[in-house]
Design a protein around this motif. Structure first.
Motif, PDB file in Angstrom:
ATOM      1  N   LYS A 277       0.833  -1.213   0.000  1.00 46.86           N
ATOM      2  CA  LYS A 277       0.000   0.000   0.000  1.00 46.86           C
ATOM      3  C   LYS A 277       0.863   1.256   0.000  1.00 46.86           C
ATOM      4  O   LYS A 277       0.700   2.161   0.812  1.00 46.86           O
ATOM      5  N   ASP A 278       1.822   1.275  -0.905  1.00 50.31           N
ATOM      6  CA  ASP A 278       2.744   2.403  -1.099  1.00 50.31           C
ATOM      7  C   ASP A 278       3.615   2.719   0.115  1.00 50.31           C
ATOM      8  O   ASP A 278       4.210   3.787   0.193  1.00 50.31           O
ATOM      9  N   ARG A 279       3.677   1.830   1.056  1.00 51.10           N
ATOM     10  CA  ARG A 279       4.543   2.011   2.222  1.00 51.10           C
ATOM     11  C   ARG A 279       5.692   1.002   2.128  1.00 51.10           C
ATOM     12  O   ARG A 279       5.473  -0.182   1.915  1.00 51.10           O
ATOM     13  N   VAL A 280       6.903   1.483   2.243  1.00 50.19           N
ATOM     14  CA  VAL A 280       8.066   0.602   2.176  1.00 50.19           C
ATOM     15  C   VAL A 280       8.162  -0.174   3.478  1.00 50.19           C
ATOM     16  O   VAL A 280       8.294   0.403   4.557  1.00 50.19           O
ATOM     17  N   LEU A 281       8.079  -1.506   3.380  1.00 51.74           N
ATOM     18  CA  LEU A 281       8.165  -2.355   4.557  1.00 51.74           C
ATOM     19  C   LEU A 281       9.601  -2.777   4.849  1.00 51.74           C
ATOM     20  O   LEU A 281       9.979  -2.939   6.001  1.00 51.74           O
ATOM     21  N   GLU A 282      10.346  -2.966   3.795  1.00 59.71           N
ATOM     22  CA  GLU A 282      11.728  -3.403   3.980  1.00 59.71           C
ATOM     23  C   GLU A 282      12.536  -3.041   2.735  1.00 59.71           C
ATOM     24  O   GLU A 282      12.022  -3.049   1.632  1.00 59.71           O
ATOM     25  N   THR A 283      13.800  -2.714   2.940  1.00 60.96           N
ATOM     26  CA  THR A 283      14.708  -2.481   1.819  1.00 60.96           C
ATOM     27  C   THR A 283      15.793  -3.552   1.853  1.00 60.96           C
ATOM     28  O   THR A 283      16.117  -4.101   2.901  1.00 60.96           O
ATOM     29  N   PHE A 284      16.324  -3.834   0.687  1.00 59.86           N
ATOM     30  CA  PHE A 284      17.316  -4.892   0.551  1.00 59.86           C
ATOM     31  C   PHE A 284      18.560  -4.350  -0.135  1.00 59.86           C
ATOM     32  O   PHE A 284      18.459  -3.699  -1.174  1.00 59.86           O
ATOM     33  N   GLU A 285      19.713  -4.635   0.432  1.00 63.08           N
ATOM     34  CA  GLU A 285      20.960  -4.228  -0.211  1.00 63.08           C
ATOM     35  C   GLU A 285      21.331  -5.194  -1.327  1.00 63.08           C
ATOM     36  O   GLU A 285      21.828  -4.789  -2.359  1.00 63.08           O
ATOM     37  N   GLN A 286      21.116  -6.482  -1.080  1.00 62.50           N
ATOM     38  CA  GLN A 286      21.462  -7.501  -2.076  1.00 62.50           C
ATOM     39  C   GLN A 286      20.322  -8.492  -2.183  1.00 62.50           C
ATOM     40  O   GLN A 286      19.835  -8.998  -1.177  1.00 62.50           O
ATOM     41  N   THR A 287      19.901  -8.781  -3.391  1.00 59.78           N
ATOM     42  CA  THR A 287      18.895  -9.811  -3.640  1.00 59.78           C
ATOM     43  C   THR A 287      19.185 -10.464  -4.976  1.00 59.78           C
ATOM     44  O   THR A 287      19.991  -9.976  -5.772  1.00 59.78           O
ATOM     45  N   GLY A 288      18.517 -11.574  -5.204  1.00 61.51           N
ATOM     46  CA  GLY A 288      18.550 -12.196  -6.520  1.00 61.51           C
ATOM     47  C   GLY A 288      19.738 -13.090  -6.828  1.00 61.51           C
ATOM     48  O   GLY A 288      20.030 -13.330  -7.993  1.00 61.51           O
TER      49      GLY A 288
END
Length: 92
Positions: free
Chosen positions: A62-73
């Motif tokens: 809902k347009d709110r950032v819950l978590e950010t990731f430095e490295q993924t994938g």
């Protein structure tokens, strides 16, 4: 020879508990429900890097950032490490 069980998140899971259940199930008392096995616990140093198949920068709801990731994938690289390095080393 023994089968090998690779326990991912080995630092989080209760290694002794897992091995205890495995040991119990491989006894005559419990009718040898499973074969004795070697258990290798693999600690996870970066879940978002090693266990995500695609890259994402942030997780929104809902347009709110819950978590950010430095490295993924990098799940493919982790799988290649298991397949090409760790498992062959254990097999020898």
């Amino acid at each position: 020879t023994y089968p090998v069980i690779y326990l991912l998140d080995g630092d989080i899971h209760r290694f002794k508990g897992f091995v205890g259940v495995l040991e119990s199930l491989s006894t005559e008392t419990l009718e040898n429900q499973v074969q004795e096995a070697i258990v290798i616990a693999i600690p996870n140093t970066n879940r978002s890097r090693d266990l995500t198949p695609s890259s994402i920068i942030e997780w929104k709801f809902k347009d709110r950032v819950l978590e950010t990731f430095e490295q993924t994938g990098n799940a493919n690289q982790f799988a290649k490490f298991l397949e090409k390095e760790l498992i062959p080393a254990v097999d020898t």
